[in-house]
Design a protein around this motif. Structure first.
Motif, PDB file in Angstrom:
ATOM      1  N   GLN A 237      59.295 104.505  26.251  1.00  0.00           N
ATOM      2  CA  GLN A 237      58.631 103.218  26.048  1.00  0.00           C
ATOM      3  C   GLN A 237      59.574 102.229  25.378  1.00  0.00           C
ATOM      4  N   ALA A 238      60.410 102.716  24.439  1.00  0.00           N
ATOM      5  CA  ALA A 238      61.380 101.826  23.801  1.00  0.00           C
ATOM      6  C   ALA A 238      62.324 101.231  24.839  1.00  0.00           C
ATOM      7  N   ALA A 239      62.777 102.082  25.761  1.00  0.00           N
ATOM      8  CA  ALA A 239      63.668 101.586  26.814  1.00  0.00           C
ATOM      9  C   ALA A 239      62.952 100.566  27.686  1.00  0.00           C
ATOM     10  N   ASP A 240      61.672 100.814  28.003  1.00  0.00           N
ATOM     11  CA  ASP A 240      60.904  99.870  28.815  1.00  0.00           C
ATOM     12  C   ASP A 240      60.756  98.528  28.105  1.00  0.00           C
ATOM     13  N   VAL A 241      60.500  98.574  26.790  1.00  0.00           N
ATOM     14  CA  VAL A 241      60.340  97.333  26.039  1.00  0.00           C
ATOM     15  C   VAL A 241      61.638  96.531  26.063  1.00  0.00           C
ATOM     16  N   VAL A 242      62.753  97.209  25.791  1.00  0.00           N
ATOM     17  CA  VAL A 242      64.042  96.526  25.732  1.00  0.00           C
ATOM     18  C   VAL A 242      64.404  95.928  27.094  1.00  0.00           C
TER      19      VAL A 242
END
Length: 287
Positions: free
Chosen positions: A106-111
């Motif tokens: 999810q962190a990668a998706d947000v970034v």
């Protein structure tokens, strides 16, 4: 920070403001910095591969590094909440934080902007494409276009066009659309229920097919826009779809309509005797 609780992605912000708040960026930077060491990445992978836990000694042996080095990296991973550590007799056991399995993707998706607020769907639609509800007279054209999609081997696992009766039983009434150019049907879209259970009544799988010869002209964009707006209005809270990784145009089209990539299902089924992967995407209604 010592947990993987995800920062909230702001849906309302001043015009021109960054989609990612500075405090959230700081959190993610800490996570990514922790994984900047290749040995630490290998260690986390090894721990995640043993959900019940793995000892420091076993990690050292599997990675081919000394126990002091493993202990150092474990402490770094524990500091940001990627792993937990406990004693079992004289052994130190390392266990992956289950939240890590969803927190990191999810962190990668947000970034990368996948989870940032985005409009319902594209509005730069072609003027010559008209979308209307499917009628009984459209079945021949719809099945022909379905067959053209099957022939590409990048649209579906189906190898034969389903019968009209099968499609009529599968597709949700009120969620069948066709696109026309100059009065000719050049594409269709439909929703299918994913389950007969009442708790999943608002979850549907979408299909969008465009005729050979008119792909790239915005037909799919027009169909998908109509489809998702109608789904929202009808109270469907989740749309999902599976797309072959090679079909980049379809993946990009769905992203533009608010779908996000959930993951890749490796070797999910065979087509023409070959195992194929699919990218699984979903769209959640704003309602």
């Amino acid at each position: 920070m010592n947990s993987l609780e995800m920062p909230v992605v702001r849906t309302a912000r001043p015009a021109g403001a960054d989609a990612l708040a500075p405090e959230d960026a700081t959190t993610y930077a800490g996570w990514f910095a922790c994984l900047a060491d290749p040995t630490r990445v290998r260690l986390l992978h090894q721990v995640a591969s043993h959900p019940a836990g793995i000892t420091v000694g076993e990690l050292a042996e599997s990675l081919g590094v000394g126990q002091p080095t493993v202990s150092h990296h474990v402490r770094k991973l524990a500091d940001v909440g990627f792993v937990g550590v406990h004693k079992d007799g004289t052994s130190t056991v390392v266990v992956v934080n289950p939240s890590c399995c969803t927190g990191l993707p999810q962190a990668a998706d947000v970034v990368m902007g996948v989870l940032t607020p985005r409009p319902c769907c594209p509005d730069d639609l072609p003027a010559d494409v008209t979308v209307r509800p499917m009628s009984e007279d459209d079945w021949d054209a719809v099945r022909r276009i379905y067959g053209e999609g099957i022939a590409t081997r990048t649209a579906t696992f189906a190898t034969e066009v389903p019968t009209r009766e099968a499609l009529d039983a599968q597709w949700l009434p009120g969620h069948r659309w066709v696109a026309e150019i100059d009065g000719a049907v050049v594409g269709w879209a439909a929703l299918s229920s994913v389950s007969g259970r009442d708790c999943y009544r608002g979850v549907a799988e979408n299909s969008v097919y465009v005729a050979d010869g008119v792909r790239g002209r915005g037909v799919g964009k027009s169909l998908l826009r109509t489809q998702v707006i109608a789904a929202d209005q009808d109270g469907l809270w989740t749309l999902q779809t599976s797309i072959f990784p090679e079909n980049r145009a379809s993946i990009a089209l769905h992203h533009s309509a608010g779908f996000r990539t959930i993951g890749v299902r490796e070797c999910i089924a065979q087509l023409d005797g070959q195992w194929r992967d699919t990218v699984f995407l979903e769209r959640r209604s704003g309602r």
